[in-house]
Scaffold this motif. Structure first.
Motif, PDB file in Angstrom:
ATOM      1  N   PHE A 224       0.818  -1.212   0.000  1.00  0.00           N
ATOM      2  CA  PHE A 224       0.000   0.000   0.000  1.00  0.00           C
ATOM      3  C   PHE A 224       0.854   1.265   0.000  1.00  0.00           C
ATOM      4  CE2 PHE A 224      -2.159   3.329   2.480  1.00  0.00           C
ATOM      5  CZ  PHE A 224      -3.269   3.536   1.680  1.00  0.00           C
ATOM      6  N   VAL A 225       1.949   1.271   0.736  1.00  0.00           N
ATOM      7  CA  VAL A 225       2.789   2.465   0.838  1.00  0.00           C
ATOM      8  C   VAL A 225       3.922   2.468  -0.177  1.00  0.00           C
ATOM      9  CG1 VAL A 225       2.265   2.722   3.290  1.00  0.00           C
ATOM     10  CG2 VAL A 225       4.274   1.409   2.594  1.00  0.00           C
ATOM     11  N   ASN A 226       4.013   1.432  -1.004  1.00  0.00           N
ATOM     12  CA  ASN A 226       5.095   1.339  -1.975  1.00  0.00           C
ATOM     13  C   ASN A 226       4.924   2.383  -3.073  1.00  0.00           C
ATOM     14  OD1 ASN A 226       6.524   0.220  -4.501  1.00  0.00           O
ATOM     15  ND2 ASN A 226       7.288  -1.100  -2.855  1.00  0.00           N
ATOM     16  N   SER A 227       5.995   3.085  -3.408  1.00  0.00           N
ATOM     17  CA  SER A 227       5.923   4.148  -4.415  1.00  0.00           C
ATOM     18  C   SER A 227       5.615   3.597  -5.806  1.00  0.00           C
ATOM     19  CB  SER A 227       7.239   4.931  -4.443  1.00  0.00           C
ATOM     20  OG  SER A 227       8.331   4.087  -4.747  1.00  0.00           O
ATOM     21  N   TRP A 228       6.028   2.361  -6.093  1.00  0.00           N
ATOM     22  CA  TRP A 228       5.720   1.766  -7.396  1.00  0.00           C
ATOM     23  C   TRP A 228       4.214   1.560  -7.560  1.00  0.00           C
ATOM     24  CZ3 TRP A 228       8.591   1.612 -11.544  1.00  0.00           C
ATOM     25  CH2 TRP A 228       9.983   1.671 -11.416  1.00  0.00           C
ATOM     26  N   PHE A 229       3.564   1.180  -6.490  1.00  0.00           N
ATOM     27  CA  PHE A 229       2.106   1.030  -6.524  1.00  0.00           C
ATOM     28  C   PHE A 229       1.439   2.365  -6.835  1.00  0.00           C
ATOM     29  CE2 PHE A 229      -1.906   1.075  -3.952  1.00  0.00           C
ATOM     30  CZ  PHE A 229      -2.643   0.259  -4.799  1.00  0.00           C
ATOM     31  N   HIS A 230       1.953   3.436  -6.242  1.00  0.00           N
ATOM     32  CA  HIS A 230       1.408   4.767  -6.506  1.00  0.00           C
ATOM     33  C   HIS A 230       1.640   5.183  -7.954  1.00  0.00           C
ATOM     34  CE1 HIS A 230       2.217   5.562  -1.943  1.00  0.00           C
ATOM     35  NE2 HIS A 230       1.218   4.721  -2.149  1.00  0.00           N
ATOM     36  N   MET A 231       2.807   4.867  -8.494  1.00  0.00           N
ATOM     37  CA  MET A 231       3.107   5.222  -9.873  1.00  0.00           C
ATOM     38  C   MET A 231       2.231   4.449 -10.857  1.00  0.00           C
ATOM     39  SD  MET A 231       5.300   7.614  -9.740  1.00  0.00           S
ATOM     40  CE  MET A 231       5.765   7.668 -11.471  1.00  0.00           C
ATOM     41  N   ILE A 232       1.957   3.189 -10.551  1.00  0.00           N
ATOM     42  CA  ILE A 232       1.081   2.388 -11.417  1.00  0.00           C
ATOM     43  C   ILE A 232      -0.327   2.967 -11.427  1.00  0.00           C
ATOM     44  CG2 ILE A 232      -0.025   0.132 -11.661  1.00  0.00           C
ATOM     45  CD1 ILE A 232       2.581  -1.108 -10.609  1.00  0.00           C
ATOM     46  N   LEU A 233      -0.825   3.343 -10.249  1.00  0.00           N
ATOM     47  CA  LEU A 233      -2.151   3.955 -10.176  1.00  0.00           C
ATOM     48  C   LEU A 233      -2.193   5.261 -10.960  1.00  0.00           C
ATOM     49  CD1 LEU A 233      -3.130   3.404  -6.422  1.00  0.00           C
ATOM     50  CD2 LEU A 233      -4.058   2.233  -8.423  1.00  0.00           C
ATOM     51  N   LEU A 234      -1.144   6.062 -10.844  1.00  0.00           N
ATOM     52  CA  LEU A 234      -1.092   7.333 -11.565  1.00  0.00           C
ATOM     53  C   LEU A 234      -1.074   7.106 -13.073  1.00  0.00           C
ATOM     54  CD1 LEU A 234      -0.832  10.418 -11.440  1.00  0.00           C
ATOM     55  CD2 LEU A 234       1.655  10.122 -11.317  1.00  0.00           C
ATOM     56  N   ALA A 235      -0.296   6.115 -13.520  1.00  0.00           N
ATOM     57  CA  ALA A 235      -0.227   5.817 -14.953  1.00  0.00           C
ATOM     58  C   ALA A 235      -1.578   5.332 -15.477  1.00  0.00           C
ATOM     59  CB  ALA A 235       0.855   4.776 -15.214  1.00  0.00           C
ATOM     60  N   MET A 236      -2.250   4.479 -14.721  1.00  0.00           N
ATOM     61  CA  MET A 236      -3.562   3.989 -15.141  1.00  0.00           C
ATOM     62  C   MET A 236      -4.596   5.108 -15.124  1.00  0.00           C
ATOM     63  SD  MET A 236      -3.651   0.258 -13.263  1.00  0.00           S
ATOM     64  CE  MET A 236      -5.193  -0.209 -14.055  1.00  0.00           C
ATOM     65  N   HIS A 237      -4.489   5.985 -14.141  1.00  0.00           N
ATOM     66  CA  HIS A 237      -5.384   7.142 -14.079  1.00  0.00           C
ATOM     67  C   HIS A 237      -5.236   8.001 -15.337  1.00  0.00           C
ATOM     68  CE1 HIS A 237      -6.627  11.046 -11.754  1.00  0.00           C
ATOM     69  NE2 HIS A 237      -7.519  10.691 -12.646  1.00  0.00           N
ATOM     70  N   GLY A 238      -4.003   8.342 -15.673  1.00  0.00           N
ATOM     71  CA  GLY A 238      -3.764   9.153 -16.861  1.00  0.00           C
ATOM     72  C   GLY A 238      -4.186   8.463 -18.141  1.00  0.00           C
ATOM     73  N   SER A 239      -3.949   7.157 -18.231  1.00  0.00           N
ATOM     74  CA  SER A 239      -4.315   6.412 -19.438  1.00  0.00           C
ATOM     75  C   SER A 239      -5.826   6.393 -19.641  1.00  0.00           C
ATOM     76  CB  SER A 239      -3.780   4.979 -19.345  1.00  0.00           C
ATOM     77  OG  SER A 239      -2.372   4.968 -19.230  1.00  0.00           O
ATOM     78  N   PHE A 240      -6.567   6.163 -18.576  1.00  0.00           N
ATOM     79  CA  PHE A 240      -8.023   6.129 -18.696  1.00  0.00           C
ATOM     80  C   PHE A 240      -8.584   7.514 -19.021  1.00  0.00           C
ATOM     81  CE2 PHE A 240      -7.969   1.860 -17.285  1.00  0.00           C
ATOM     82  CZ  PHE A 240      -9.231   1.330 -17.502  1.00  0.00           C
ATOM     83  N   LEU A 241      -7.982   8.553 -18.470  1.00  0.00           N
ATOM     84  CA  LEU A 241      -8.436   9.902 -18.800  1.00  0.00           C
ATOM     85  C   LEU A 241      -8.234  10.197 -20.285  1.00  0.00           C
ATOM     86  CD1 LEU A 241      -7.184  12.039 -15.764  1.00  0.00           C
ATOM     87  CD2 LEU A 241      -9.554  11.507 -16.364  1.00  0.00           C
ATOM     88  N   LEU A 242      -7.074   9.832 -20.809  1.00  0.00           N
ATOM     89  CA  LEU A 242      -6.810  10.051 -22.237  1.00  0.00           C
ATOM     90  C   LEU A 242      -7.766   9.242 -23.098  1.00  0.00           C
ATOM     91  CD1 LEU A 242      -2.895  10.044 -22.266  1.00  0.00           C
ATOM     92  CD2 LEU A 242      -4.412  12.011 -22.561  1.00  0.00           C
ATOM     93  N   TRP A 243      -8.027   8.017 -22.686  1.00  0.00           N
ATOM     94  CA  TRP A 243      -8.943   7.171 -23.452  1.00  0.00           C
ATOM     95  C   TRP A 243     -10.351   7.756 -23.467  1.00  0.00           C
ATOM     96  CZ3 TRP A 243     -12.312   2.924 -21.332  1.00  0.00           C
ATOM     97  CH2 TRP A 243     -12.966   2.249 -22.366  1.00  0.00           C
ATOM     98  N   PHE A 244     -10.832   8.187 -22.308  1.00  0.00           N
ATOM     99  CA  PHE A 244     -12.174   8.762 -22.247  1.00  0.00           C
ATOM    100  C   PHE A 244     -12.243  10.083 -23.006  1.00  0.00           C
ATOM    101  CE2 PHE A 244     -13.625   5.554 -19.517  1.00  0.00           C
ATOM    102  CZ  PHE A 244     -14.975   5.743 -19.268  1.00  0.00           C
TER     103      PHE A 244
END
Length: 358
Positions: A224-244
């Motif tokens: 939960f506190v791992n920075s890689w997990f945060h980066m993956i969430l951020l990348a998926m967030h940005g990808s879905f925004l671009l797709w929508f």
């Protein structure tokens, strides 16, 4: 009734502000406020300083709850007006929405979090956007951001709507209006210690506590506190925004502009003006927020107000039948409002409600 959670922290912060402290780092050193209370921008200070006065330094909880009850009714009135203009949801669903959420009533009237204040301003700005009052709406939107940063989840859709609706020049002017509001509200703190204010009020790198999370509680704390997990969430967030943005928000705009593209290949240098319908504006704003929530690093129980009043619209924009929409909406409410897991109880079989395919 003594049901507050963060109210005392808010009042301590307001007291420090009213006593002349304008340095967020000094507030922490003096232990005037708790850690979580200092992560809000300047608008939060002004709002809860007013509550500090009218509630006898925060001691009159009942009167404070009356104020938040009035805020809840005001929010409902704004939301009803939004749905009345878009005509996308049957009226009986709105009645059901008002009567079924115990948790929403608790967050507003009993807990007195700052989230309802921010969302009331946000919905007021959305109503202005529906009326094509983009500048006034942006001012209210910026005021909402100044209370709590979660309103920034609507920003990607707002930027796209502005760019297509009013053109590049007016979009820049509206962004400057938003920035000016933030600058004006934060001026006392910026003049004292700008670095402390910006890094604490707009702390995008804050590490949340695992024991309070709702959406990722099934993960071990190390993940939960791992920075890689945060980066993956951020990348998926940005990808879905671009797709929508490419396939949903601008779908009708692209269709309308196709003939112009064939005639003028340099259209990307021109000023584009497209009159979005009410439902298109709501769809962009509400899905932008919901995508951000889906990939949020954490959700707490009070964060439910961030998207609760948008759920009817999102469900009724799916391709499901009315019966299925109603059942999905009801199931979502039951799961989130009543299926509450104790904070320190281990979750062995987390329930993940189905998300609507928009």
């Amino acid at each position: 009734m003594d049901t507050e959670i963060d109210w005392n922290a808010y009042m301590q912060e307001a007291e420090g502000f009213l006593n002349g402290s304008r340095d967020y780092s000094v507030l922490k050193e003096l232990h005037l406020v708790s850690y979580k209370a200092k992560t809000y921008p300047a608008g939060h200070e002004y709002v809860f300083s007013a509550f500090y006065f009218v509630t006898d330094r925060g001691r009159n909880l009942r009167f404070g709850q009356y104020i938040f009850a009035a805020l809840y009714l005001l929010t409902l009135a704004i939301v009803f007006r939004i749905y009345d203009k878009c005509r996308a949801v049957p009226p009986y669903v709105l009645i059901f929405m008002c009567c079924t959420s115990y948790r929403i009533h608790s967050i507003y009237v009993l807990r007195m979090f700052n989230d309802p204040v921010a969302m009331a301003l946000l919905y007021a700005s959305v109503l202005l956007f529906l009326k094509q009052r983009w500048t006034y709406g942006c001012i209210l939107y910026s005021l909402a951001v100044s209370v709590k940063m979660n309103v920034l989840l609507f920003a990607p859709a707002l930027f796209v709507l502005l760019l297509v609706s009013v053109g590049y020049c007016r979009t820049f002017i509206n962004i400057c209006c938003c920035a000016f509001v933030q600058l004006l509200l934060g001026l006392p703190f910026l003049l004292t210690n700008p670095v402390s204010y910006v890094t604490r009020a707009f702390n995008f790198g804050r590490v949340f506590m695992h024991k309070w999370t709702v959406n990722w509680r099934f993960l071990p704390e190390e993940a939960f506190v791992n920075s890689w997990f945060h980066m993956i969430l951020l990348a998926m967030h940005g990808s879905f925004l671009l797709w929508f943005a490419a396939t949903k928000w601008l779908r009708y705009v692209r269709v309308c502009l196709c003939p112009i593209f064939r005639c003028n290949l340099s259209l990307h240098f021109a000023v584009i003006h497209y009159f979005f319908t009410f439902q298109e504006i709501l769809f962009a704003m509400f899905t932008s927020n919901f995508i951000g929530i889906a990939f949020s690093r954490t959700l707490h129980y009070q964060f439910y107000v961030w998207y609760y009043h948008t759920l009817p619209f999102l469900f009724w924009k799916t391709s499901y039948s009315s019966v299925v929409r109603y059942k999905e909406f009801e199931a979502t409410l039951v799961v989130i409002c009543y299926k509450i897991v104790p904070v320190h109880q281990e979750v062995k079989h987390p329930f993940s409600p189905r998300l609507p395919i928009v």
